[in-house]
Design an enzyme around this catalytic site. Structure first.
Site: not given
Ligand code: ASP
Length: 323
Positions: A188, A217-218, A240-241
Site C-alpha cells: 500500500t 473496503v479497507g 496495515g490490517t
Molecule cells: N490497509 C490496507 C487495507 O486494509 C492494506 C495494507 O496497507 O497493506 O486495505
C-alpha cells in the site's frame, strides 16, 4: 508475536518558514532482512527515491502539498512493485479493486474512492471526487463511471495484473476459505507533505488485501482511518490490517492525540500504533507535523518508507530497525 518497535524519524529537526517536507510509505508487512534479494532491495529503494523526487520537484518550486502527495503516489501506483495501481492484490474472485483517498489540510476537504477497476491512477480519481463532486467517497461502478466522466485515464482491468501478485492469489486460493492473507502483505502506498505556504496534505492508495471479498473496503479510502490532514496539526497516511485501523480511527486518533493531548508527532504515531497493536492489528503510519517533523511508526518487521525536505536529503528505509 511481533514486537512493538518505535522508529526515530528520518527527517530533520523543525523547519523554518518557507521550507518544505515530504514523507512517503510503500506499505508495511513482513519484510525481514534476507527476504529481499540485494537486487530487489535496491529496486524498492530506487522506486521510493523516484516517488520522493516527484513530490520534491513540486514542493521545491513552491507548489502545493496536495499536488506533491498526488505526484508521489502516482509514481508508486504506476510501479508494479507496490500494491496500488499496477501491482494490486487480487480479490477472492481474482479481480483488482482499488481504493484511494486524498485530503487537503488547508480546508479539510477530502475525496476518496473504493473498489474502482479501470482508473490507472486512483489517487487522481480521489482528488477529482474532492474537487469535482459534492461528495467525499464514491464506490464501485459509480466511481468507475465518474472517472470516465472526468476524463481520467482508463485502462483494461488486466493492466493492474502482475505475475507475482497472481501467484500470491493462487497460493491463497489453494488454502480454501483462508481469511485474507497478510503474511507477505505489503505495498500500500501513501504520502504526506508540507509546502512552503505551510499547508499540509495526505494521500493513500491500495489494492487492499489478497482474497478480500463481498466488496470489502479497507482503511485506505476512509478519511480519519487511513488518511487525514489538517493545517496546523498534522498529515497522516496509514498501512496495515485495515479493519483494525478503521476501528481505531487511526489517522484521526493520531491527529487528536496531537491537537487535544499535545503529544508530539512521533509520540502520537507510536501511541496510535500501540493502540492498534493492543487490539491485534499490525502495520505502520507516516505523519508530518506543521513544522515539518516526520514520524514513522510500525509494529511490523518492516515498512517501505522515505523522506526528503528542503533541509534534509532524500533517505529511504525498509526494515523496522533501520534508521
Ligand atoms: N490497509 C490496507 C487495507 O486494509 C492494506 C495494507 O496497507 O497493506 O486495505
Amino acid at each position: 508475536m511481533i514486537a512493538f518497535l518505535c522508529m526515530a524519524p528520518l527527517g530533520a529537526p523543525a523547519l523554518a518558514a518557507g521550507s518544505w517536507q515530504l514523507a512517503l510509505h510503500g506499505g508495511a508487512g513482513v519484510v525481514e532482512r534476507g527476504a529481499l534479494t540485494p537486487q530487489l532491495d535496491a529496486a524498492y529503494r530506487a522506486s521510493l527515491d523516484r516517488a520522493l523526487e516527484a513530490g520534491a520537484a513540486v514542493l521545491r518550486r513552491g507548489g502545493a502539498s496536495l499536488d506533491a502527495v498526488e505526484a508521489a503516489v502516482r509514481v508508486l501506483e504506476d510501479d508494479p512493485l507496490f500494491n496500488a495501481g499496477k501491482g494490486a492484490e487480487f480479490t477472492a474472485e481474482g479481480r483488482n479493486e482499488l481504493d484511494a483517498s486524498i485530503m487537503d489540510g488547508s480546508n479539510r476537504k477530502a475525496g476518496a474512492v473504493a473498489g474502482v477497476t479501470r482508473t490507472r491512477n486512483p489517487v487522481s480519481l480521489a482528488r477529482a471526487v474532492m474537487e469535482q463532486s459534492a461528495h467525499v467517497l464514491l464506490s464501485g461502478p459509480g466511481a468507475d463511471a465518474f472517472s470516465v466522466q472526468q476524463g481520467l485515464e482508463q485502462v483494461e482491468p488486466g493492466y493492474f495484473r502482475t505475475e507475482e501478485r497472481w501467484q500470491q492469489f493462487l497460493q491463497w486460493r489453494d488454502k480454501r476459505g483462508a481469511p485474507p492473507d497478510r503474511t507477505h502483505a505489503y505495498g500500500t502506498v501513501g504520502a504526506v507533505a508540507l509546502d512552503q505556504a505551510g499547508h499540509l496534505a495526505a494521500a493513500t492508495s491500495t489494492g487492499g488485501l489478497t482474497g478480500k471479498r463481498w466488496g470489502r473496503v479497507g482503511d485506505s479510502p476512509i478519511i480519519g482511518a487511513g488518511t487525514y490532514a489538517e493545517d496546523g496539526v498534522c498529515a497522516v497516511s496509514a498501512t496495515g490490517t485495515g479493519e483494525f485501523f478503521i476501528r481505531a480511527s487511526a489517522a484521526r486518533q493520531l491527529r487528536d492525540r496531537m491537537a487535544w493531548h499535545r503529544e508530539r508527532v512521533q509520540a502520537a504515531a507510536d501511541n496510535t500504533i500501540r493502540d492498534i497493536a493492543g487490539s491485534g492489528g499490525d502495520g505502520g503510519l507516516i505523519a508530518l507535523d506543521a513544522r515539518g517533523r516526520v514520524a514513522f511508526a510500525m509494529n511490523s518487521p518492516g515498512m517501505y518508507r522515505g523522506s526528503v525536505g528542503s533541509g534534509n536529503p532524500a533517505r529511504t528505509a525498509i526494515y523496522a530497525d533501520e534508521k
